[in-house]
Structures are given as structure tokens and as C-alpha cells.
Write a protein that holds these residues in place. Sequence first.
Motif, PDB file in Angstrom:
ATOM      1  N   PHE B  98      -0.519 -39.256  -3.768  1.00  0.00           N
ATOM      2  CA  PHE B  98      -0.993 -37.896  -3.565  1.00  0.00           C
ATOM      3  C   PHE B  98      -2.255 -37.827  -2.711  1.00  0.00           C
ATOM      4  CE2 PHE B  98      -3.394 -34.138  -4.753  1.00  0.00           C
ATOM      5  CZ  PHE B  98      -2.453 -33.162  -4.496  1.00  0.00           C
ATOM      6  N   ASP B  99      -3.244 -38.663  -3.017  1.00  0.00           N
ATOM      7  CA  ASP B  99      -4.508 -38.598  -2.280  1.00  0.00           C
ATOM      8  C   ASP B  99      -4.320 -38.919  -0.808  1.00  0.00           C
ATOM      9  OD1 ASP B  99      -5.880 -37.819  -4.456  1.00  0.00           O
ATOM     10  OD2 ASP B  99      -6.725 -39.784  -4.925  1.00  0.00           O
ATOM     11  N   ASP B 100      -3.525 -39.952  -0.552  1.00  0.00           N
ATOM     12  CA  ASP B 100      -3.272 -40.319   0.838  1.00  0.00           C
ATOM     13  C   ASP B 100      -2.523 -39.219   1.556  1.00  0.00           C
ATOM     14  OD1 ASP B 100      -4.458 -42.749   0.524  1.00  0.00           O
ATOM     15  OD2 ASP B 100      -2.614 -43.744  -0.090  1.00  0.00           O
ATOM     16  N   PHE B 101      -1.625 -38.589   0.819  1.00  0.00           N
ATOM     17  CA  PHE B 101      -0.847 -37.509   1.420  1.00  0.00           C
ATOM     18  C   PHE B 101      -1.771 -36.386   1.877  1.00  0.00           C
ATOM     19  CE2 PHE B 101       1.242 -33.443   1.283  1.00  0.00           C
ATOM     20  CZ  PHE B 101       2.475 -33.660   1.870  1.00  0.00           C
ATOM     21  N   SER B 102      -2.692 -35.992   0.983  1.00  0.00           N
ATOM     22  CA  SER B 102      -3.543 -34.852   1.323  1.00  0.00           C
ATOM     23  C   SER B 102      -4.377 -35.170   2.554  1.00  0.00           C
ATOM     24  CB  SER B 102      -4.417 -34.471   0.128  1.00  0.00           C
ATOM     25  OG  SER B 102      -5.628 -35.158   0.137  1.00  0.00           O
ATOM     26  N   GLU B 103      -4.827 -36.432   2.633  1.00  0.00           N
ATOM     27  CA  GLU B 103      -5.609 -36.837   3.799  1.00  0.00           C
ATOM     28  C   GLU B 103      -4.748 -36.843   5.067  1.00  0.00           C
ATOM     29  OE1 GLU B 103      -7.148 -40.772   3.373  1.00  0.00           O
ATOM     30  OE2 GLU B 103      -7.227 -41.043   5.533  1.00  0.00           O
ATOM     31  N   ARG B 104      -3.559 -37.421   4.940  1.00  0.00           N
ATOM     32  CA  ARG B 104      -2.691 -37.566   6.099  1.00  0.00           C
ATOM     33  C   ARG B 104      -2.264 -36.210   6.635  1.00  0.00           C
ATOM     34  NH1 ARG B 104       0.728 -41.865   7.558  1.00  0.00           N
ATOM     35  NH2 ARG B 104      -0.822 -43.107   6.499  1.00  0.00           N
ATOM     36  N   LEU B 105      -1.894 -35.321   5.720  1.00  0.00           N
ATOM     37  CA  LEU B 105      -1.408 -34.017   6.177  1.00  0.00           C
ATOM     38  C   LEU B 105      -2.523 -33.242   6.883  1.00  0.00           C
ATOM     39  CD1 LEU B 105       0.976 -32.075   6.300  1.00  0.00           C
ATOM     40  CD2 LEU B 105       0.115 -31.021   4.207  1.00  0.00           C
ATOM     41  N   ALA B 106      -3.724 -33.276   6.297  1.00  0.00           N
ATOM     42  CA  ALA B 106      -4.835 -32.546   6.914  1.00  0.00           C
ATOM     43  C   ALA B 106      -5.140 -33.104   8.293  1.00  0.00           C
ATOM     44  CB  ALA B 106      -6.067 -32.631   6.021  1.00  0.00           C
ATOM     45  N   THR B 107      -5.143 -34.433   8.402  1.00  0.00           N
ATOM     46  CA  THR B 107      -5.435 -35.053   9.690  1.00  0.00           C
ATOM     47  C   THR B 107      -4.371 -34.690  10.713  1.00  0.00           C
ATOM     48  OG1 THR B 107      -6.127 -36.897   8.328  1.00  0.00           O
ATOM     49  CG2 THR B 107      -6.206 -37.210  10.695  1.00  0.00           C
ATOM     50  N   GLN B 108      -3.124 -34.766  10.281  1.00  0.00           N
ATOM     51  CA  GLN B 108      -2.047 -34.457  11.217  1.00  0.00           C
ATOM     52  C   GLN B 108      -2.068 -32.985  11.600  1.00  0.00           C
ATOM     53  OE1 GLN B 108       1.674 -35.903   9.662  1.00  0.00           O
ATOM     54  NE2 GLN B 108       1.144 -38.017  10.133  1.00  0.00           N
ATOM     55  N   ALA B 109      -2.379 -32.116  10.632  1.00  0.00           N
ATOM     56  CA  ALA B 109      -2.439 -30.692  10.943  1.00  0.00           C
ATOM     57  C   ALA B 109      -3.539 -30.435  11.968  1.00  0.00           C
ATOM     58  CB  ALA B 109      -2.695 -29.881   9.672  1.00  0.00           C
ATOM     59  N   ALA B 110      -4.695 -31.109  11.770  1.00  0.00           N
ATOM     60  CA  ALA B 110      -5.795 -30.936  12.715  1.00  0.00           C
ATOM     61  C   ALA B 110      -5.407 -31.445  14.093  1.00  0.00           C
ATOM     62  CB  ALA B 110      -7.038 -31.670  12.207  1.00  0.00           C
ATOM     63  N   GLY B 111      -4.621 -32.518  14.146  1.00  0.00           N
ATOM     64  CA  GLY B 111      -4.210 -33.091  15.418  1.00  0.00           C
ATOM     65  C   GLY B 111      -2.987 -32.416  16.006  1.00  0.00           C
ATOM     66  N   GLY B 112      -2.469 -31.401  15.331  1.00  0.00           N
ATOM     67  CA  GLY B 112      -1.321 -30.676  15.856  1.00  0.00           C
ATOM     68  C   GLY B 112      -0.026 -31.460  15.786  1.00  0.00           C
ATOM     69  N   ASN B 113       0.067 -32.461  14.921  1.00  0.00           N
ATOM     70  CA  ASN B 113       1.334 -33.186  14.822  1.00  0.00           C
ATOM     71  C   ASN B 113       1.769 -33.366  13.370  1.00  0.00           C
ATOM     72  OD1 ASN B 113      -0.515 -35.045  14.029  1.00  0.00           O
ATOM     73  ND2 ASN B 113      -0.281 -36.386  15.793  1.00  0.00           N
ATOM     74  N   ALA B 114       1.665 -32.278  12.611  1.00  0.00           N
ATOM     75  CA  ALA B 114       2.145 -32.325  11.234  1.00  0.00           C
ATOM     76  C   ALA B 114       3.663 -32.488  11.244  1.00  0.00           C
ATOM     77  CB  ALA B 114       1.750 -31.042  10.504  1.00  0.00           C
ATOM     78  N   PRO B 115       4.219 -33.022  10.137  1.00  0.00           N
ATOM     79  CA  PRO B 115       5.673 -33.202  10.070  1.00  0.00           C
ATOM     80  C   PRO B 115       6.400 -31.856  10.113  1.00  0.00           C
ATOM     81  CG  PRO B 115       4.559 -34.291   8.236  1.00  0.00           C
ATOM     82  CD  PRO B 115       3.547 -33.472   8.921  1.00  0.00           C
ATOM     83  N   ASP B 116       7.716 -31.909  10.291  1.00  0.00           N
ATOM     84  CA  ASP B 116       8.504 -30.673  10.332  1.00  0.00           C
ATOM     85  C   ASP B 116       8.623 -30.057   8.943  1.00  0.00           C
ATOM     86  OD1 ASP B 116       9.332 -30.786  13.168  1.00  0.00           O
ATOM     87  OD2 ASP B 116      10.246 -32.660  12.508  1.00  0.00           O
ATOM     88  N   ILE B 117       8.765 -30.926   7.944  1.00  0.00           N
ATOM     89  CA  ILE B 117       8.893 -30.435   6.571  1.00  0.00           C
ATOM     90  C   ILE B 117       8.093 -31.341   5.655  1.00  0.00           C
ATOM     91  CG2 ILE B 117      11.174 -31.567   6.566  1.00  0.00           C
ATOM     92  CD1 ILE B 117      11.928 -29.867   4.183  1.00  0.00           C
ATOM     93  N   PHE B 118       7.380 -30.751   4.691  1.00  0.00           N
ATOM     94  CA  PHE B 118       6.501 -31.542   3.849  1.00  0.00           C
ATOM     95  C   PHE B 118       6.306 -30.854   2.502  1.00  0.00           C
ATOM     96  CE2 PHE B 118       3.375 -28.469   5.116  1.00  0.00           C
ATOM     97  CZ  PHE B 118       3.627 -28.257   6.465  1.00  0.00           C
ATOM     98  N   GLN B 119       5.823 -31.632   1.530  1.00  0.00           N
ATOM     99  CA  GLN B 119       5.526 -31.073   0.215  1.00  0.00           C
ATOM    100  C   GLN B 119       4.175 -30.368   0.227  1.00  0.00           C
ATOM    101  OE1 GLN B 119       7.858 -34.333  -2.581  1.00  0.00           O
ATOM    102  NE2 GLN B 119       5.718 -33.978  -2.963  1.00  0.00           N
ATOM    103  N   MET B 120       4.018 -29.406  -0.683  1.00  0.00           N
ATOM    104  CA  MET B 120       2.769 -28.651  -0.809  1.00  0.00           C
ATOM    105  C   MET B 120       2.486 -28.436  -2.293  1.00  0.00           C
ATOM    106  SD  MET B 120       1.057 -26.687   1.651  1.00  0.00           S
ATOM    107  CE  MET B 120       0.525 -28.040   2.586  1.00  0.00           C
ATOM    108  N   VAL B 121       1.202 -28.240  -2.641  1.00  0.00           N
ATOM    109  CA  VAL B 121       0.877 -27.735  -3.981  1.00  0.00           C
ATOM    110  C   VAL B 121       0.309 -26.329  -3.847  1.00  0.00           C
ATOM    111  CG1 VAL B 121       0.485 -29.831  -5.289  1.00  0.00           C
ATOM    112  CG2 VAL B 121      -1.313 -28.941  -3.849  1.00  0.00           C
ATOM    113  N   ASP B 122       0.332 -25.600  -4.953  1.00  0.00           N
ATOM    114  CA  ASP B 122      -0.048 -24.186  -4.909  1.00  0.00           C
ATOM    115  C   ASP B 122      -1.432 -23.958  -4.307  1.00  0.00           C
ATOM    116  OD1 ASP B 122      -1.296 -25.383  -7.047  1.00  0.00           O
ATOM    117  OD2 ASP B 122      -0.571 -23.982  -8.566  1.00  0.00           O
TER     118      ASP B 122
END
Lengths: 316, 453
Positions: B98-122
Motif C-alpha cells: 500500500f505505501d509503495d503504491f501511494s508513492e508510485r501513483l502520486a509520482t506517476q500522476a505528477a509526471g503525467g504517466n499514471a496507469p490507465d486503471i488503478f485502485q483507489m481509497v476513499d
Amino acid sequence: MKSELGNPQSLQNTFNKNAKKRDLKQNLVALSFLSPWLIGFIGFVIGPMIYSFYLSFTNYNMLTAPQWVGLDNYIRIFTNDQLFIQSMKVTLIFVLISVPLKLIFALFVAMLMNMGHRGSGIYTLIYYVPSIIGGSVAIAVIWRQIFGRDGALNHVLAWFGIEGYNWFSHPDYALWVLIILVVWQFGSPMVIFLAGLRQIPGELYEAASVDGAGRVRKFFNITLPLLTPVIFFNLIFQMINGFMTFTQAFLITEGGPVNRTLFYALYLYREAFTNFRMGYASALAWVLLVVIAIVTFIIFKSSKKWVYYESEGGKS
Amino acid sequence: MFGKFKIFSLVLVIMMALTVFAACSSDEPTDATEGSDSNGSSDSNGSNEEATSDEEEDIVLRFMWWGNQDRHDRTLQVIEMYEAENPHVTIDYEFLGFDDFSERLATQAAGGNAPDIFQMVDRWLPQYTQSGLLADLQPYIDSGAINTDNIDQSALDPGYIGDQLVGLNSGSNAFALAFNPDMFDEAGVEYPQPGDTWADYVEKGRAVQEALGLDYAVRNDVQHDRGFGIWLRQHGYWLYNEEGTGLGWDDDQLFLDYINFWLDLEAEGLAPPADVLEATGSIENYLLVTGDVPMQIIHSNQIVATSAAANRNFELTTLPFGESGESGQYVRASLFFSMNANTEHPDEVVKFMDFLTNSIEAHEVFQGDRGVPISSEIREHLYASAERTVQQQFEYIDLISEHAGAAPPPPPPTGQEMDRFFENVVYEVLYGLKTPEEALEEYKRGVQDIIDR
């Protein structure tokens, strides 16, 4: 000006020009050799550093554009951040205890290795292994097992009728568990000490023996002074590493219990990647850089007093 | 001479440069796959299928999730099924903790290359929606691309921010009390049941502890949302106010009572001391699993992993109720699937989401790992054939639905920091480093400080 054949001035000029050309060429060769490192250094170190310096003056959650907030981040760090104080305290205690312990231990083992027994090469190798695997998840699991409630340590203590704790989740002991883990990874200073010990001329010891000096005397009057440059190097290196310690706390204690192992690097990481305050985390990183720089500067200054270089003609 | 030297040095430089870049890229395999992704060439990297289809263009979808090994294995199996059914699609996956995921997703979102589909929490939904990363799925619901014939609207509700559906509920989930029925039988104590108060809870635990000589009677569950949050709800409050701009309660006694309740239990030897508590936070180490307590509060979907870890069956019932008879409990979405608003293949992503939501074969593999499926058809189909632990989850969601109230508003984006902060404050009391009164002041000040930042 009209140039004449054999005019020393013009000869000088052409010579200079050629020299310059040659310099340039040589510089280019040198630069191109350096380029893999240079490109990496500029692209992956200097660039991000400049950017993080800029970010440290902003609010940036990685999702929306950075907002300029001036010195707010730094003001908060120094006036209104208990976790900053806590993490700095933990890190300083950790560095102050673990670095000297590690160096003493490394020196001790290095001296054993240097006694020239058979197979000491193998032992050197074995003792170096923890340094390589020390930051791994597997070691974290083993460490949790050893110091856990039903761990190996408590089983041993039970023989003596002592009831143990979960050592890594007890506020008074958790940091020590990590200190022991880090001291156990004494491989790299050990190897450097070993190299240093082999540089010390054997005649000095022989002469001292003739004069009737014992082992302890030889250690304090020959080994230690001649080793000071190596100690100095190891001290700086381990100190900087100590300030940046992250993995052990991240994997084993997660900063707990009650932030007693919240290393500075772990706090910084959390601010950046769990709490998404990239700007604040950048400010924290720059504060750490300055702290390390100051401590390094102090050690360098003090080194004039205690580091002994043979080339300086023996003034110590 | 010099020419040769020049050529030689050039070759050397190129070789060294290549090594550097090779080293960089092998360090981060994701970068390599992203490179191939943005070039549009699909079958160079990370593709595990030789996909050739005459009609449809070959595409790669990037899918990222967090979870444990069990979830990874199940999800990989489902991905293979989907790829077999849709040969033109390759799912490029990444799974993390989970922790790595939150870091990875934020970094990728900032870099404009987030995955096409991903998990989220509320708690992430508001912020990621604001930054424009999450696509609105409502049009695809309306068009029927995501089939909702068997899905109750209430199951979709948690995924809305405003009128945009930014997260598709992966399955329902609720806090639950898991207990070891054999221990209760052996001790001759009545099972915990809906309607029990906290006092009943402690009494039953004490009876089992005394009869069987267990280490502890109950585990002090001092977590923020499922501990203190439920406690507050049983008194008619919630952790935060409606807007998430401050505390949702002002009676200091609520906090003090809560802490003192657990402090007293610890003093009496009914609940474990803090160092034990701190070290038993992962499922393998749960006191329930190691057999040191007869019951423990968990997330309902954790019953699968908990039973597996202990290699035995547990039963599920509701958490103890408040004195007033208020349950304080609610059904939540265990997590969401979200679509990247900038994806190149929205229709393919939606099709995959529909598969994850409505495919019976997929859910036969998932076995309720991401919560009780929201499709009634799948629930019915799965229930008959499912493993006991999965059936228990289904039954429990039905049971809790009878007693549950409306879900609280989504926590502020800093929810995770709050949770950690709360636990820290409470542990300081449990370790005897602070008095409950000091903890109260620190908590109130800290929560407001975190919200205001």
C-alpha cells in the motif's frame, strides 16, 4: 602590425594558439570521458537539487501546480514542528551512538584480521556480507524475529529467568535494536581499516618491541596515530550515512513506537510520499543538507588537532 | 596515432554512456514499459502474450494495484483470463504494497504517466478528482458499457465526488468482530452477538480468558476510524465535521472515556500492554491468530486471510454496540477502481472494468478478496460454491446491513496522517508516557493543525 619572419612575438603567439588548441582538444577528450558521469550528475543530481530548492519555497502536493509560499516551510520547521524536533533528536542520538560503536567494532575486527592467521581472507569476506544484505527486507524480517516477543533473544534471556519485551516495539529499546543492526553492518569501515593497518610499517612495531613496549602501548602510540587519517575518513563517511539512515526504520519499526525511531529521512519520506507535501519535504531535505554540512565542517576543522599525516613531517 | 586514440576514446565513451543508461533503465523497469507505451508500440516490452488480431488494433492497458501476495496471484490469474478472451489487449501490470503504491501513483500522476486503471481509497478521491486524474464513469454507466443491471445504486454511491462517479466500488466491506467459536464452546461462554455492549464484550472475553488461561481477554483496538470513530458514532458524533474542516465532536469526556476504558483493561490484565499491541498489527501476528485472545476486531474481508493464517475457522459478528443501543457501524467500499482521465483507450479500460465487476469467472478467482461483490447476480452465484470464509463475508454484510447506519462523509485527504497521529497519541498514553488529559489536548491541537495545513 606587420609580422616578420622570426619575430619572437608572433612565434610566441602561434605557440600560444597551438597550446590553446591542444588544451581545448585535451579538455574535450577529458570531458567526453567524463560525460557519462557528468550527464548523470547534472541530470540526476544537480537538476533535481535545484528543483527541490525551488520546491522548498512552495506548497506542492504533486497533483496540482506548486504554490509559492516564501519562507513559510522553513519557518514552520523551526518554530512549529514537533516531529522535526523529534526526528532530529532521534537521528542525532542514533549517529552519536552508532557511528563510534561501529568504528570501534570495525577496527577491532580489522585488527583481528590483520594478525595474519590462516584463512583471514575468508573471514573478511564473511564479515563483509552483512554490509551488503543489511538493508534488505529479509534482514528486517530476521531482525523482527530475533527481537520479537517469541524471538531468539527472549528465548536466550528466558534461560536466565529474564522476561523480555518486543524489543523493537518498546519505547526505550527500539532505537537500540536498530543501532545494533547498523553496528553489525561494519564491513565497509572494516575493510578500509584493514587496508590502513597494512600500511603501517612493521619496523615501528619491531623498534617498539625492542624498547620494551607492550601491546596496549603499541596500539595507542603507533597503530592509533598512524591510523587517524583512515579513522577520519571512516568517521566522515559513516556520519553522513548515519544521518541518512532510512531502510532499517522503514522496514523494521516503521518509525514507531511513538516516533522513537522516526529517523529524519523517514519523516522526510513520509511528508513527501504519504502526506504529499513535496514542498515541505524539500525544505526538510535542505535543512538536513545544511546540518550534515555543518557537522562535516566541524569534524574537518577538528581534524587538524587529531589527524596525523606522515607527510607533514610528524607534527600532530 | 592521435586518430586511433580518438576513435578508441569515442568507442569507450559510448560504451560507458550506454552502460549508464542500461543501468538506469534496468533499475526501473516501469520506465522502460512507459517508454514503449507512449511510443504506441505495444509489443516490445512487458507483453506476455503474442497478440495478433486482424480486426482490432493491439493495445496495452496499464493496471496497478496494491495488496498482499494472495491478491496478486488472484489478480494475475484474472488478467490472464481477460487477455485470453481479448487477444488484442495486453494488460501491463504493476502490484505493490500500500505505501509503495501511494508513492508510485502520486509520482506517476505528477509526471503525467499514471496507469490507465488503478485502485483507489476513499480518502484520495477528492484530491485526485480535483487534479483531473480521475475519469467520470457515469457516462459509461448510462451507456451500459459497465453493466449495472444487477447492481444497487447504493453500492455505487461511495464512488461519487459531486455528480461524477470517479471510483467504481470493488466490493463491500465492514468492520467486524471475529471470534474463535471453539474457545467459547470450551469455556462454556455464550458467543458474542449483535446488541452486546462493550461491557458484555469485556465480560465474555474475561470469562473465556479465565476458563482457558489465555494471555488476554480482548485486544485493545485503538485505531482511529474503527476504534475511536465507531465509539463516537455510538454517541452520535463522528471524527470530523461534515465538511472535514474540524473535529466532529466537542465533548472532551468522549475522548477521555475512550482512552480510560482501554487503560483500565490493560491495568487489569485483560488487554495486552502497548509493546505487544504494537507488534501484533499484521495478520500473521494477530493475537486472534496466535490464539492469545478469543476475539478481535478486523475488516470483514480480512476473514479470508485471518482464517488462512490461523489455519482454522472463525465466526463473524458485529462490533459491540454503544450503551444507548446504537451500533455506530456502517458498510463501506473496501476500495475502488478508477480510470485515468487521460487514457488513450477509455473504452477498453471500461470494458476491463466491466469484466472486473460483472464477470462470474473473474469473481470465482477473486473469491471476495476485494470485498463482497456489488453485483447481486455474482453474489448469488458465488455464495453456493464459495469457500466458507467467503460465505461468511457475504452473510456478515447481510447481517451488518440490518444494523448499519449511513456511512460517514469521506475523511479529509490527510486521513492517513490523522490515523497515524491518533495512534501515536494513544500509544503514548498506553506506554505511560502521557496522561489521558495531555493526550486529549495534543490530539485536538494536532488534528486541527493537520487540517489547516
